[in-house]
Design a protein around this motif. Structure first.
Motif, PDB file in Angstrom:
ATOM      1  N   VAL A 247      16.540   1.830  11.143  1.00 36.10           N
ATOM      2  CA  VAL A 247      15.849   0.975  12.155  1.00 36.10           C
ATOM      3  C   VAL A 247      14.375   0.679  11.933  1.00 36.10           C
ATOM      4  O   VAL A 247      13.769  -0.272  11.991  1.00 36.10           O
ATOM      5  N   GLY A 248      13.883   1.807  11.339  1.00 34.97           N
ATOM      6  CA  GLY A 248      12.271   1.670  10.731  1.00 34.97           C
ATOM      7  C   GLY A 248      12.179   0.608   9.747  1.00 34.97           C
ATOM      8  O   GLY A 248      11.261  -0.111   9.747  1.00 34.97           O
ATOM      9  N   LEU A 249      13.125   0.806   8.753  1.00 35.04           N
ATOM     10  CA  LEU A 249      12.968  -0.305   7.745  1.00 35.04           C
ATOM     11  C   LEU A 249      12.998  -1.863   8.262  1.00 35.04           C
ATOM     12  O   LEU A 249      12.274  -2.656   8.011  1.00 35.04           O
ATOM     13  N   ALA A 250      13.990  -1.947   9.028  1.00 37.41           N
ATOM     14  CA  ALA A 250      14.335  -3.223   9.605  1.00 37.41           C
ATOM     15  C   ALA A 250      13.085  -3.713  10.588  1.00 37.41           C
ATOM     16  O   ALA A 250      12.722  -4.895  10.613  1.00 37.41           O
ATOM     17  N   SER A 251      12.285  -2.671  11.415  1.00 35.92           N
ATOM     18  CA  SER A 251      11.241  -2.984  12.155  1.00 35.92           C
ATOM     19  C   SER A 251      10.044  -3.336  11.386  1.00 35.92           C
ATOM     20  O   SER A 251       9.347  -4.382  11.646  1.00 35.92           O
ATOM     21  N   TRP A 252       9.946  -2.729  10.270  1.00 32.71           N
ATOM     22  CA  TRP A 252       8.878  -3.110   9.360  1.00 32.71           C
ATOM     23  C   TRP A 252       8.904  -4.453   8.818  1.00 32.71           C
ATOM     24  O   TRP A 252       8.000  -5.222   8.573  1.00 32.71           O
TER      25      TRP A 252
ATOM     26  N   SER B 293      10.167  14.341  26.319  1.00 33.34           N
ATOM     27  CA  SER B 293       9.887  14.617  24.942  1.00 33.34           C
ATOM     28  C   SER B 293       9.827  13.681  24.128  1.00 33.34           C
ATOM     29  O   SER B 293      10.337  12.789  24.257  1.00 33.34           O
ATOM     30  N   GLY B 294       9.541  14.141  22.874  1.00 30.29           N
ATOM     31  CA  GLY B 294       9.488  13.107  21.868  1.00 30.29           C
ATOM     32  C   GLY B 294      10.752  12.775  21.340  1.00 30.29           C
ATOM     33  O   GLY B 294      10.911  11.322  21.273  1.00 30.29           O
ATOM     34  N   LEU B 295      11.783  13.603  21.632  1.00 31.29           N
ATOM     35  CA  LEU B 295      13.226  13.497  21.407  1.00 31.29           C
ATOM     36  C   LEU B 295      13.716  12.359  22.406  1.00 31.29           C
ATOM     37  O   LEU B 295      14.673  11.585  22.203  1.00 31.29           O
ATOM     38  N   ASP B 296      13.433  12.670  23.675  1.00 35.28           N
ATOM     39  CA  ASP B 296      13.796  11.825  24.709  1.00 35.28           C
ATOM     40  C   ASP B 296      13.391  10.421  24.369  1.00 35.28           C
ATOM     41  O   ASP B 296      14.332   9.532  24.928  1.00 35.28           O
ATOM     42  N   ASN B 297      12.195  10.154  23.729  1.00 38.27           N
ATOM     43  CA  ASN B 297      11.612   8.772  23.838  1.00 38.27           C
ATOM     44  C   ASN B 297      12.230   8.169  22.685  1.00 38.27           C
ATOM     45  O   ASN B 297      12.764   6.910  22.763  1.00 38.27           O
ATOM     46  N   ILE B 298      12.613   9.003  21.656  1.00 40.13           N
ATOM     47  CA  ILE B 298      13.322   8.163  20.706  1.00 40.13           C
ATOM     48  C   ILE B 298      14.882   7.836  20.958  1.00 40.13           C
ATOM     49  O   ILE B 298      15.137   6.776  20.383  1.00 40.13           O
ATOM     50  N   LEU B 299      15.411   8.887  21.494  1.00 41.59           N
ATOM     51  CA  LEU B 299      16.853   8.304  22.382  1.00 41.59           C
ATOM     52  C   LEU B 299      16.821   7.272  23.126  1.00 41.59           C
ATOM     53  O   LEU B 299      17.494   6.257  23.082  1.00 41.59           O
ATOM     54  N   TRP B 300      15.667   7.267  24.093  1.00 40.99           N
ATOM     55  CA  TRP B 300      15.574   5.919  24.687  1.00 40.99           C
ATOM     56  C   TRP B 300      15.396   4.717  24.098  1.00 40.99           C
ATOM     57  O   TRP B 300      15.909   3.435  24.449  1.00 40.99           O
ATOM     58  N   SER B 301      14.632   4.728  23.015  1.00 38.26           N
ATOM     59  CA  SER B 301      14.361   3.700  22.275  1.00 38.26           C
ATOM     60  C   SER B 301      15.673   3.114  21.850  1.00 38.26           C
ATOM     61  O   SER B 301      15.969   1.670  21.534  1.00 38.26           O
ATOM     62  N   LEU B 302      16.264   3.977  21.237  1.00 36.73           N
ATOM     63  CA  LEU B 302      17.619   3.680  20.526  1.00 36.73           C
ATOM     64  C   LEU B 302      18.611   3.021  21.673  1.00 36.73           C
ATOM     65  O   LEU B 302      19.281   2.047  21.385  1.00 36.73           O
TER      66      LEU B 302
ATOM     67  N   ARG C 187       8.423  -1.513  17.214  1.00 38.82           N
ATOM     68  CA  ARG C 187       9.621  -1.062  16.357  1.00 38.82           C
ATOM     69  C   ARG C 187      10.696  -1.591  17.266  1.00 38.82           C
ATOM     70  O   ARG C 187      10.994  -0.937  18.182  1.00 38.82           O
ATOM     71  N   GLY C 188      11.285  -2.957  16.814  1.00 41.30           N
ATOM     72  CA  GLY C 188      12.515  -3.424  17.598  1.00 41.30           C
ATOM     73  C   GLY C 188      11.891  -4.828  18.100  1.00 41.30           C
ATOM     74  O   GLY C 188      12.651  -5.576  18.835  1.00 41.30           O
ATOM     75  N   GLN C 189      10.605  -4.890  18.409  1.00 41.09           N
ATOM     76  CA  GLN C 189      10.096  -6.158  18.713  1.00 41.09           C
ATOM     77  C   GLN C 189      10.780  -6.426  20.279  1.00 41.09           C
ATOM     78  O   GLN C 189      11.291  -7.654  20.492  1.00 41.09           O
ATOM     79  N   ILE C 190      10.717  -5.583  21.284  1.00 34.93           N
ATOM     80  CA  ILE C 190      11.249  -5.414  22.637  1.00 34.93           C
ATOM     81  C   ILE C 190      10.075  -5.348  23.457  1.00 34.93           C
ATOM     82  O   ILE C 190       9.372  -4.179  23.413  1.00 34.93           O
ATOM     83  N   GLY C 191      10.026  -5.969  24.697  1.00 38.56           N
ATOM     84  CA  GLY C 191       9.312  -5.614  25.693  1.00 38.56           C
ATOM     85  C   GLY C 191       9.986  -5.494  26.909  1.00 38.56           C
ATOM     86  O   GLY C 191      10.692  -6.155  27.223  1.00 38.56           O
ATOM     87  N   ILE C 192       9.672  -4.406  27.758  1.00 37.98           N
ATOM     88  CA  ILE C 192      10.155  -4.180  29.155  1.00 37.98           C
ATOM     89  C   ILE C 192       8.948  -4.669  29.996  1.00 37.98           C
ATOM     90  O   ILE C 192       7.962  -3.640  30.151  1.00 37.98           O
ATOM     91  N   ILE C 193       8.624  -5.415  30.914  1.00 36.21           N
ATOM     92  CA  ILE C 193       7.622  -5.895  31.607  1.00 36.21           C
ATOM     93  C   ILE C 193       8.033  -6.048  32.909  1.00 36.21           C
ATOM     94  O   ILE C 193       9.046  -6.456  33.427  1.00 36.21           O
ATOM     95  N   HIS C 194       7.242  -5.357  33.899  1.00 42.46           N
ATOM     96  CA  HIS C 194       7.378  -5.261  35.285  1.00 42.46           C
ATOM     97  C   HIS C 194       6.436  -6.289  35.833  1.00 42.46           C
ATOM     98  O   HIS C 194       5.133  -6.179  35.737  1.00 42.46           O
ATOM     99  N   ALA C 195       7.036  -7.223  36.640  1.00 46.44           N
ATOM    100  CA  ALA C 195       6.082  -8.189  37.320  1.00 46.44           C
ATOM    101  C   ALA C 195       6.479  -8.512  38.710  1.00 46.44           C
ATOM    102  O   ALA C 195       7.408  -7.992  39.258  1.00 46.44           O
ATOM    103  N   TYR C 196       5.562  -9.331  39.370  1.00 40.16           N
ATOM    104  CA  TYR C 196       5.812  -9.433  40.857  1.00 40.16           C
ATOM    105  C   TYR C 196       6.366 -10.817  40.927  1.00 40.16           C
ATOM    106  O   TYR C 196       6.233 -11.982  40.471  1.00 40.16           O
ATOM    107  N   ALA C 197       7.253 -10.890  41.751  1.00 42.50           N
ATOM    108  CA  ALA C 197       8.265 -12.032  42.419  1.00 42.50           C
ATOM    109  C   ALA C 197       7.548 -12.757  43.437  1.00 42.50           C
ATOM    110  O   ALA C 197       7.969 -12.918  44.608  1.00 42.50           O
ATOM    111  N   ALA C 198       6.279 -13.410  42.952  1.00 35.47           N
ATOM    112  CA  ALA C 198       5.501 -14.129  44.078  1.00 35.47           C
ATOM    113  C   ALA C 198       4.541 -15.246  43.239  1.00 35.47           C
ATOM    114  O   ALA C 198       4.137 -14.893  41.959  1.00 35.47           O
TER     115      ALA C 198
END
Length: 255
Positions: free
Chosen positions: A17-22, A104-113, A155-166
């Motif tokens: 994943v890291g190589l593809a992201s680079w 934890s760091g592992l939790d964040n890695i697993l969430w990213s995957l 890494r992954g070129q993904i955004g999770i964005i929270h916005a207002y529906a107004a």
């Protein structure tokens, strides 16, 4: 033995994943061709107001962001005709995996995957394959006065964005979307995580201004207009922001 195998497998996955992201990041920051960005609106609640707002979004709703990027890229002497084109997909009904709270760091890695897997299953959009995917979760401000923190992953070129529906929040939403989108290009935050105050000098739109405060614009990765050392305000629109030199270096606009 099985535990060691699981760790080895995880390391192999991360390396791949890291190589593809680079490689993807290198293409993004070359500024030689148009970057196709896919924006996926998501209703984050079951409010009828949110549903109506999300259904009303189209290509024109986000043209301001592409035009702003073009103006900023031009400021640094790049000549790409359309540096970023944002295409809007049909609204999604499924929410992405929740970001770990104090994980934890592992939790964040697993969430990213997990997020990358989820995104690969929720990326239907017409046209060229997108290089960046932005999932914008809209909330009814009557139900959610303060939205959760947004995240942009290089890494992954993904955004999770929270916005207002107004409608009255549409232009400030654009500021948040642009900020998180630039994270996927490699830009880092330029504000104090505890106080949200822009960090001088990189977090100031005009670090040479005399007197230094108040600033007239916001550096996009600082996210706020610094009015004093300890006071700042959210810019009302993208036209009140710019890409500063530190951010420009991070995303390849300055060598």
């Amino acid at each position: 033995m099985f535990r060691k195998f699981r760790i080895l497998l995880l390391l192999v996955v991360l390396a791949t994943v890291g190589l593809a992201s680079w490689r993807a990041s290198s293409r993004l920051t070359a500024w030689q061709h148009t970057v196709h960005v896919a924006l996926y609106p998501v209703a984050a609640d079951d409010s009828p107001e949110t549903q109506r707002y999300v259904a009303s979004l189209n290509q024109e709703s986000f043209e301001e962001i592409g035009e702003w990027v073009a103006a900023q890229v031009g400021r640094y002497g790049k000549t790409v005709l359309q540096p970023v084109v944002i295409r809007v997909a049909a609204p999604l009904r499924e929410l992405p995996p929740a970001i770990p709270v104090r994980g934890s760091g592992l939790d964040n890695i697993l969430w990213s995957l997990k997020l990358r897997w989820w995104a690969s299953q929720n990326d239907a959009i017409a046209g060229p394959k997108p290089m960046v995917r932005l999932y914008v979760l809209y909330h009814d401000p009557a139900r959610t006065p303060k939205v959760p923190h947004s995240t942009g992953l290089e890494r992954g070129q993904i955004g999770i964005i929270h916005a207002y529906a107004a409608r009255q929040q549409h232009r400030q939403n654009a500021v948040v979307i642009a900020h998180e989108m630039l994270h996927t290009f490699g830009a880092t935050d330029k504000y104090n995580l505890s106080t949200l105050q822009p960090i001088a000098p990189d977090g100031l739109a005009d670090p040479q201004r005399t007197p230094l405060y108040p600033q007239r614009q916001a550096e996009i990765m600082a996210g706020r207009i610094a009015l004093a050392v300890d006071r700042a305000e959210i810019p009302p629109r993208l036209a009140d922001t710019l890409i500063g030199s530190a951010t420009a270096r991070e995303i390849g606009l300055l060598n």
